[in-house]
Design a protein around this motif. Structure first.
Motif, PDB file in Angstrom:
ATOM      1  N   PHE A 143      57.790 104.378  78.563  1.00  0.00           N
ATOM      2  CA  PHE A 143      56.346 104.169  78.545  1.00  0.00           C
ATOM      3  C   PHE A 143      55.922 103.299  79.734  1.00  0.00           C
ATOM      4  O   PHE A 143      56.651 102.388  80.126  1.00  0.00           O
ATOM      5  CB  PHE A 143      55.921 103.466  77.252  1.00  0.00           C
ATOM      6  N   ASP A 144      54.742 103.568  80.282  1.00  0.00           N
ATOM      7  CA  ASP A 144      54.212 102.764  81.384  1.00  0.00           C
ATOM      8  C   ASP A 144      53.227 101.727  80.906  1.00  0.00           C
ATOM      9  O   ASP A 144      53.013 100.709  81.554  1.00  0.00           O
ATOM     10  CB  ASP A 144      53.445 103.654  82.377  1.00  0.00           C
ATOM     11  N   THR A 145      52.558 102.044  79.804  1.00  0.00           N
ATOM     12  CA  THR A 145      51.418 101.231  79.402  1.00  0.00           C
ATOM     13  C   THR A 145      51.410 100.964  77.904  1.00  0.00           C
ATOM     14  O   THR A 145      51.745 101.845  77.112  1.00  0.00           O
ATOM     15  CB  THR A 145      50.100 101.956  79.780  1.00  0.00           C
ATOM     16  N   ILE A 146      51.021  99.747  77.551  1.00  0.00           N
ATOM     17  CA  ILE A 146      50.817  99.389  76.151  1.00  0.00           C
ATOM     18  C   ILE A 146      49.320  99.226  75.929  1.00  0.00           C
ATOM     19  O   ILE A 146      48.650  98.521  76.685  1.00  0.00           O
ATOM     20  CB  ILE A 146      51.523  98.045  75.823  1.00  0.00           C
ATOM     21  N   LYS A 147      48.790  99.910  74.915  1.00  0.00           N
ATOM     22  CA  LYS A 147      47.383  99.720  74.575  1.00  0.00           C
ATOM     23  C   LYS A 147      47.309  98.879  73.300  1.00  0.00           C
ATOM     24  O   LYS A 147      47.672  99.354  72.222  1.00  0.00           O
ATOM     25  CB  LYS A 147      46.697 101.069  74.355  1.00  0.00           C
ATOM     26  N   ILE A 148      46.852  97.651  73.430  1.00  0.00           N
ATOM     27  CA  ILE A 148      46.796  96.757  72.276  1.00  0.00           C
ATOM     28  C   ILE A 148      45.672  97.203  71.354  1.00  0.00           C
ATOM     29  O   ILE A 148      44.516  97.344  71.779  1.00  0.00           O
ATOM     30  CB  ILE A 148      46.551  95.295  72.696  1.00  0.00           C
ATOM     31  N   ASP A 149      46.002  97.444  70.101  1.00  0.00           N
ATOM     32  CA  ASP A 149      45.020  97.977  69.169  1.00  0.00           C
ATOM     33  C   ASP A 149      43.827  97.033  68.984  1.00  0.00           C
ATOM     34  O   ASP A 149      43.966  95.809  69.012  1.00  0.00           O
ATOM     35  CB  ASP A 149      45.665  98.235  67.807  1.00  0.00           C
ATOM     36  N   LYS A 150      42.676  97.655  68.768  1.00  0.00           N
ATOM     37  CA  LYS A 150      41.426  96.916  68.587  1.00  0.00           C
ATOM     38  C   LYS A 150      41.517  95.854  67.487  1.00  0.00           C
ATOM     39  O   LYS A 150      40.900  94.791  67.588  1.00  0.00           O
ATOM     40  CB  LYS A 150      40.317  97.916  68.259  1.00  0.00           C
ATOM     41  N   SER A 151      42.292  96.120  66.440  1.00  0.00           N
ATOM     42  CA  SER A 151      42.354  95.164  65.332  1.00  0.00           C
ATOM     43  C   SER A 151      42.853  93.798  65.803  1.00  0.00           C
ATOM     44  O   SER A 151      42.469  92.770  65.243  1.00  0.00           O
ATOM     45  CB  SER A 151      43.258  95.713  64.225  1.00  0.00           C
ATOM     46  N   PHE A 152      43.680  93.766  66.849  1.00  0.00           N
ATOM     47  CA  PHE A 152      44.143  92.481  67.394  1.00  0.00           C
ATOM     48  C   PHE A 152      43.055  91.836  68.252  1.00  0.00           C
ATOM     49  O   PHE A 152      42.887  90.617  68.256  1.00  0.00           O
ATOM     50  CB  PHE A 152      45.412  92.680  68.237  1.00  0.00           C
ATOM     51  N   ILE A 153      42.338  92.694  68.991  1.00  0.00           N
ATOM     52  CA  ILE A 153      41.290  92.177  69.884  1.00  0.00           C
ATOM     53  C   ILE A 153      40.147  91.587  69.054  1.00  0.00           C
ATOM     54  O   ILE A 153      39.513  90.605  69.448  1.00  0.00           O
ATOM     55  CB  ILE A 153      40.774  93.313  70.820  1.00  0.00           C
ATOM     56  N   ASP A 154      39.908  92.177  67.884  1.00  0.00           N
ATOM     57  CA  ASP A 154      38.871  91.663  66.975  1.00  0.00           C
ATOM     58  C   ASP A 154      39.138  90.213  66.562  1.00  0.00           C
ATOM     59  O   ASP A 154      38.234  89.505  66.124  1.00  0.00           O
ATOM     60  CB  ASP A 154      38.820  92.504  65.689  1.00  0.00           C
ATOM     61  N   ASN A 155      40.391  89.777  66.664  1.00  0.00           N
ATOM     62  CA  ASN A 155      40.785  88.462  66.145  1.00  0.00           C
ATOM     63  C   ASN A 155      41.201  87.455  67.204  1.00  0.00           C
ATOM     64  O   ASN A 155      42.044  86.608  66.965  1.00  0.00           O
ATOM     65  CB  ASN A 155      41.933  88.649  65.150  1.00  0.00           C
ATOM     66  N   ILE A 156      40.599  87.556  68.388  1.00  0.00           N
ATOM     67  CA  ILE A 156      41.034  86.618  69.423  1.00  0.00           C
ATOM     68  C   ILE A 156      39.997  85.556  69.750  1.00  0.00           C
ATOM     69  O   ILE A 156      39.832  85.176  70.891  1.00  0.00           O
ATOM     70  CB  ILE A 156      41.469  87.315  70.729  1.00  0.00           C
ATOM     71  N   SER A 157      39.290  85.063  68.754  1.00  0.00           N
ATOM     72  CA  SER A 157      38.357  83.976  69.054  1.00  0.00           C
ATOM     73  C   SER A 157      39.168  82.728  69.421  1.00  0.00           C
ATOM     74  O   SER A 157      40.333  82.583  69.045  1.00  0.00           O
ATOM     75  CB  SER A 157      37.472  83.703  67.850  1.00  0.00           C
ATOM     76  N   LYS A 158      38.522  81.852  70.186  1.00  0.00           N
ATOM     77  CA  LYS A 158      39.169  80.626  70.702  1.00  0.00           C
ATOM     78  C   LYS A 158      39.866  79.829  69.598  1.00  0.00           C
ATOM     79  O   LYS A 158      39.301  79.609  68.540  1.00  0.00           O
ATOM     80  CB  LYS A 158      38.122  79.736  71.372  1.00  0.00           C
TER      81      LYS A 158
END
Ligand code: C2E
Ligand code: MG
Ligand code: MG
Ligand code: MG
Length: 278
Positions: free
Chosen positions: A197-212
């Motif tokens: 694989f060349d690329t990892i696409k981090i699922d949205k569910s993780f991005i939803d939880n990246i507040s400071k």
């Protein structure tokens, strides 16, 4: 034939099952009709370089413009297409359309980067898929480097030997592969060593939880660090806010996709927004 004690429940359950399978048959026929009537369309969502905000690629996402039901979500019909085997003809249409569109853009002088095509598990495992891809590429004059495939980790590891075989042959031609919905497959990470694989696409569910200050931020940080050490590209999916973008920039994520920049949009809109010819 066994009967329920009440005599009622059985028939109720049974008729519900019939209803379900009836509905499936109706949708199945509807998809078939939709393909013939050209009701499907590919939309495209940009992959944005987080450093300079330039376009790095486009993901093709299917839309169904249904005459009665309006716009139908792929989450509704892709699973049925998979179950009924219709994914093969629908998938063929998607491949054809994406390659045709990409070739057209290249000929027009646009530089949108590679087009990413989603391959659903069944479609990916169909033994004819390789021949189909090779045939399409030979019929078009498109260079392989302009094509990428997105597959989920679950699909990739379910038959790892087959996956390795297919990926090896296609990557040798210059076709790239990305892991879609990374982190949602509950799978071991060993496939990252074995599969090219060349690329990892981090699922949205993780991005939803990246507040400071959140724990979620640490997980994303870890995924990015891992991708970097493995010399893989990393994309954050479903970026919606400036805050998420700023955090991802700090974490040195390469690329983002999300409503913050664009939802998936039709081809002509891509040209209007990103079509500065280089
Ligand atoms: P996916 O490949 O993980 O695609 C990402 C989904 O997230 C897309 O939904 C996209 O519209 C949506 N999205 C992107 N940015 C944002 C955001 O900022 N916020 C939110 N809430 N959503 C965002 P879409 O287009 O409805 O597709 C859903 C899934 O259906 C895809 O997930 C993919 O698994 C499947 N799919 C879509 N098109 C195709 C196709 O052409 N072939 C195959 N095999 N599957 C497809
Ligand atoms: Mg995808
Ligand atoms: Mg995804
Ligand atoms: Mg998904």
């Amino acid at each position: 034939i066994s009967k329920d004690i009440s005599g009622n429940k059985y028939t109720l359950y049974n008729s519900k099952m019939n209803e379900l399978s009836n509905e499936k048959i109706i949708i199945e026929n509807d998809i078939r009709r939709g393909i013939e009537e050209r009701e499907f369309e590919l939309y495209y969502q940009p992959k944005i370089n987080i450093k300079n905000e330039g376009i790095m690629g486009l993901e093709a996402l299917i839309r169904w413009n249904h005459p009665l039901r309006g716009s139908v979500s792929p989450d509704e019909f892709i699973p049925i297409a998979e179950e009924t085997g219709l994914i093969d003809s629908l998938g063929k249409w998607i491949l054809n359309e994406a390659i045709y569109q990409q070739e057209k853009w290249i000929n027009m002088g646009y530089k949108f980067g590679a087009i990413s095509i989603n391959l659903s598990p069944k479609q990916f495992k169909n033994k004819d898929i390789k021949t189909e891809i090779l045939l399409l590429l030979s019929k078009s004059k498109l260079e392989s480097k302009y094509i990428e495939f997105e597959i989920t980790e679950t699909a990739a590891i379910e038959s790892e030997e087959y996956t390795l075989d297919l990926m090896t042959e296609l990557t040798e031609l210059g076709i790239k592969f990305a892991i879609d919905d990374f982190g949602t497959g509950y799978s071991s990470l060993s496939y990252l060593i074995n599969l090219p694989f060349d690329t990892i696409k981090i699922d949205k569910s993780f991005i939803d939880n990246i507040s400071k200050g959140s724990r979620g931020i640490e997980i994303v940080k870890g995924i990015i660090a891992m991708a970097n050490s493995l010399k893989m590209n990393v994309i954050a999916e479903g970026v919606e806010t400036k805050e998420q973008l700023d955090i991802l920039r700090e974490l040195e994520c390469d690329m983002v996709q999300g409503y913050y920049y664009n939802p998936p949009i039709p081809a002509d809109k891509i040209e209007k927004i990103y079509g500065i010819k280089k």
